[in-house]
Scaffold this motif. Structure first.
Motif, PDB file in Angstrom:
ATOM      1  N   LEU A 112       0.856  -1.180   0.000  1.00  0.00           N
ATOM      2  CA  LEU A 112       0.000   0.000   0.000  1.00  0.00           C
ATOM      3  C   LEU A 112       0.896   1.235   0.000  1.00  0.00           C
ATOM      4  CD1 LEU A 112      -3.011   0.420  -0.147  1.00  0.00           C
ATOM      5  CD2 LEU A 112      -3.064   0.755   2.312  1.00  0.00           C
ATOM      6  N   ASP A 113       1.146   1.759  -1.197  1.00  0.00           N
ATOM      7  CA  ASP A 113       2.002   2.941  -1.302  1.00  0.00           C
ATOM      8  C   ASP A 113       1.162   4.187  -1.030  1.00  0.00           C
ATOM      9  OD1 ASP A 113       4.592   4.251  -2.464  1.00  0.00           O
ATOM     10  OD2 ASP A 113       2.867   5.273  -3.322  1.00  0.00           O
ATOM     11  N   GLY A 114       1.707   5.062  -0.179  1.00  0.00           N
ATOM     12  CA  GLY A 114       0.964   6.292   0.143  1.00  0.00           C
ATOM     13  C   GLY A 114      -0.090   6.054   1.207  1.00  0.00           C
ATOM     14  N   SER A 115       0.080   4.966   1.976  1.00  0.00           N
ATOM     15  CA  SER A 115      -0.973   4.566   2.938  1.00  0.00           C
ATOM     16  C   SER A 115      -1.384   5.706   3.869  1.00  0.00           C
ATOM     17  CB  SER A 115      -0.497   3.372   3.777  1.00  0.00           C
ATOM     18  OG  SER A 115       0.814   3.632   4.259  1.00  0.00           O
ATOM     19  N   ARG A 220       2.025  19.361 -10.181  1.00  0.00           N
ATOM     20  CA  ARG A 220       1.019  18.370  -9.781  1.00  0.00           C
ATOM     21  C   ARG A 220       1.706  17.379  -8.845  1.00  0.00           C
ATOM     22  NH1 ARG A 220      -1.658  21.518 -11.772  1.00  0.00           N
ATOM     23  NH2 ARG A 220      -3.326  21.402 -13.370  1.00  0.00           N
ATOM     24  N   TYR A 221       1.412  17.436  -7.530  1.00  0.00           N
ATOM     25  CA  TYR A 221       2.063  16.520  -6.590  1.00  0.00           C
ATOM     26  C   TYR A 221       1.058  16.116  -5.522  1.00  0.00           C
ATOM     27  CZ  TYR A 221       5.710  14.579  -3.549  1.00  0.00           C
ATOM     28  OH  TYR A 221       6.489  13.736  -2.796  1.00  0.00           O
ATOM     29  N   SER A 222       0.715  14.801  -5.496  1.00  0.00           N
ATOM     30  CA  SER A 222      -0.309  14.364  -4.532  1.00  0.00           C
ATOM     31  C   SER A 222       0.331  13.775  -3.269  1.00  0.00           C
ATOM     32  CB  SER A 222      -1.205  13.294  -5.177  1.00  0.00           C
ATOM     33  OG  SER A 222      -0.544  12.031  -5.158  1.00  0.00           O
ATOM     34  N   PHE A 241      10.022  13.806  -9.666  1.00  0.00           N
ATOM     35  CA  PHE A 241      11.356  13.570  -9.126  1.00  0.00           C
ATOM     36  C   PHE A 241      11.311  13.624  -7.603  1.00  0.00           C
ATOM     37  CE2 PHE A 241      12.394  18.215  -8.785  1.00  0.00           C
ATOM     38  CZ  PHE A 241      11.489  18.738  -9.709  1.00  0.00           C
ATOM     39  N   TYR A 242      11.997  12.676  -6.997  1.00  0.00           N
ATOM     40  CA  TYR A 242      12.271  12.697  -5.570  1.00  0.00           C
ATOM     41  C   TYR A 242      13.785  12.623  -5.480  1.00  0.00           C
ATOM     42  CZ  TYR A 242      10.873  12.758  -0.735  1.00  0.00           C
ATOM     43  OH  TYR A 242      10.645  13.166   0.563  1.00  0.00           O
ATOM     44  N   PRO A 243      14.476  13.744  -5.464  1.00  0.00           N
ATOM     45  CA  PRO A 243      15.917  13.770  -5.723  1.00  0.00           C
ATOM     46  C   PRO A 243      16.769  13.445  -4.496  1.00  0.00           C
ATOM     47  CG  PRO A 243      15.118  15.993  -5.361  1.00  0.00           C
ATOM     48  CD  PRO A 243      13.915  15.091  -5.271  1.00  0.00           C
ATOM     49  N   GLY A 251      17.896  10.053  -1.362  1.00  0.00           N
ATOM     50  CA  GLY A 251      16.482  10.386  -1.611  1.00  0.00           C
ATOM     51  C   GLY A 251      15.605   9.561  -0.700  1.00  0.00           C
ATOM     52  N   LYS A 252      14.410   9.205  -1.131  1.00  0.00           N
ATOM     53  CA  LYS A 252      13.467   8.503  -0.247  1.00  0.00           C
ATOM     54  C   LYS A 252      12.971   7.178  -0.813  1.00  0.00           C
ATOM     55  CE  LYS A 252       8.953   8.778   1.974  1.00  0.00           C
ATOM     56  NZ  LYS A 252       7.776   9.604   2.366  1.00  0.00           N
ATOM     57  N   LEU A 253      12.755   7.094  -2.104  1.00  0.00           N
ATOM     58  CA  LEU A 253      12.025   5.955  -2.656  1.00  0.00           C
ATOM     59  C   LEU A 253      12.914   4.721  -2.807  1.00  0.00           C
ATOM     60  CD1 LEU A 253       9.710   7.901  -5.106  1.00  0.00           C
ATOM     61  CD2 LEU A 253       9.198   7.044  -2.826  1.00  0.00           C
TER      62      LEU A 253
HETATM   63  P1  AHG Z   1       4.876   4.584   1.324  1.00  0.00           P
HETATM   64  O1  AHG Z   1       3.531   5.072   1.779  1.00  0.00           O
HETATM   65  O2  AHG Z   1       4.820   3.258   0.672  1.00  0.00           O
HETATM   66  O3  AHG Z   1       5.900   4.696   2.413  1.00  0.00           O
HETATM   67  O4  AHG Z   1       5.375   5.565   0.150  1.00  0.00           O
HETATM   68  C1  AHG Z   1       5.200   6.905   0.248  1.00  0.00           C
HETATM   69  C2  AHG Z   1       6.100   7.583  -0.737  1.00  0.00           C
HETATM   70  C3  AHG Z   1       5.492   7.781  -2.113  1.00  0.00           C
HETATM   71  O5  AHG Z   1       4.171   7.361  -2.192  1.00  0.00           O
HETATM   72  C4  AHG Z   1       5.519   9.274  -2.327  1.00  0.00           C
HETATM   73  O6  AHG Z   1       5.988   9.595  -3.603  1.00  0.00           O
HETATM   74  C5  AHG Z   1       6.464   9.765  -1.264  1.00  0.00           C
HETATM   75  O7  AHG Z   1       6.409   8.841  -0.206  1.00  0.00           O
HETATM   76  C6  AHG Z   1       6.035  11.094  -0.746  1.00  0.00           C
HETATM   77  O8  AHG Z   1       7.009  11.471   0.189  1.00  0.00           O
HETATM   78  P2  AHG Z   1       6.823  12.881   0.925  1.00  0.00           P
HETATM   79  O9  AHG Z   1       5.656  12.699   1.837  1.00  0.00           O
HETATM   80  O10 AHG Z   1       8.133  13.066   1.636  1.00  0.00           O
HETATM   81  O11 AHG Z   1       6.569  13.905  -0.148  1.00  0.00           O
END
Ligand code: AHG
Ligand code: MN
Ligand code: MN
Length: 326
Positions: A112-115, A220-222, A241-243, A251-253
């Protein structure tokens, strides 16, 4: 693909896979993941939005939904009889399912990405990367399939087995039927999704985002990777981009279950995905939870980011930083 008789909208996922001569065990695997999504939808709409009281390997608090979605997918893959190994964002290590690799697949997934967006009712998704055999630490270019399911106003599934990118919608009978085939994205676009904190952008990235803004590109960033990438695919344009950031060179991803599958899909649609210097799909992951900076979307925009990083950030800087603590 000419379709005498049936209109393309009646083509369900399994039939589409068969029409693309996908190997039977892979058809079964992708169909099982699609089936599992029905239970994830149910857990999102009815499940407890609270915390699970546990945290994952990143020390991130697991939401009950993260754990539930992980369990739903894990059970499906466990009983599918076609999985050798699996790993997910919610698991600390690779879970062996079957000792023999022959005719089997290994799966890395973000259940669940973005949970954390569910409790504000924003779109979230499941992301899946599939390799042939047992090895999950291969470069992403070796994937045999990648897909995501987007739980938004509509539930859609987008997949590729290396023969184009195709989108399906869940109908009233909870079947996935074809919406569009062979999705492509333009070389340059008018949308951008800038992740991370701008005050921590490095010189090359700062120059890149300024160029985009001078071009009048729309932001556009949700905060959800799946809807943000889906928008680029379906609008046919854009760059996410998530740099690398000052103090956070990685970065984060995560490479295995976020970047590899999305990079596979975007490249299949004619786009590009880079860590700022080289293609995401050419990265050789050293460990299963590896992170990487990412610039993904229209080819020309990705190339511009790489060019500005090359000009303004010496290799020494970036590699030295990459060795730093994340
Ligand atoms: P997850 O919920 O699987 O941890 O992933 C969240 C990720 C991805 O969905 C999104 O692009 C990024 O976190 C957003 O990070 P920020 O809240 O730091 O912008
Ligand atoms: Mn994620
Ligand atoms: Mn997740």
């Amino acid at each position: 693909m000419s379709r005498p008789g049936k209109t393309k909208f009646q083509i369900d996922l399994r039939r589409h896979l068969r029409e693309h001569y996908v190997e039977e065990n892979l058809i079964h695997l992708i169909s099982e993941i699609a089936e599992a999504s029905k239970y994830i939808i149910h857990s999102i709409s009815t499940g407890d939005l609270g915390v699970a009281g546990t945290s994952n390997l990143y020390g991130e608090q697991q939401l009950a939904l993260d754990v539930l979605a992980d369990r739903i997918l894990r059970k499906r893959l466990d009983h599918s009889r076609v999985v050798a190994n699996m790993m997910s964002e919610e698991m600390d290590e690779i879970i062996p399912v079957s000792p023999d690799c022959g005719g089997k697949y290994s799966v890395a997934f973000d259940p669940l990405d973005g949970s954390s967006l569910v409790d504000v009712n924003l779109a979230v998704g499941t992301i899946v990367s599939i390799f042939q055999g047992c090895d999950l630490l291969q470069p992403g270019r070796k994937q045999v399939a990648a897909l995501y399911i987007l739980y938004g106003p509509r539930t859609t599934l987008v997949y590729s087995v290396g023969k184009g990118v195709h989108e399906f919608g869940m109908n009233m009978l909870r079947e996935y039927t074809l919406l569009q085939e062979n999705i492509t994205i333009k070389p340059q676009g008018d949308l951008y999704s800038p992740g991370g904190q701008r005050n921590l952008y490095t010189p090359g990235v700062e120059a890149f985002i300024s160029k985009l803004e001078q071009r009048g590109v729309k932001l556009r960033y949700s905060g959800g990777f799946v809807p943000d990438i889906n928008q680029i695919l379906l609008k046919g344009e854009g760059i996410f981009f998530y740099p690398h950031l000052q103090g956070k060179p990685e970065g984060k991803l995560r490479v295995l279950f976020e970047l590899n599958p999305m990079a596979f899909l975007i490249e299949q649609a004619g786009g590009a995905a880079s860590d700022g210097r080289k293609p995401i799909l050419d990265l050789q992951p050293q460990q299963i939870h590896e992170r990487s900076p990412v610039f993904i979307g229209c080819k020309k925009d990705v190339a511009l980011a790489e060019e500005l990083i090359r000009q303004l950030e010496s290799d020494k800087d970036v590699t030295a930083k990459k060795k730093g603590k994340t």
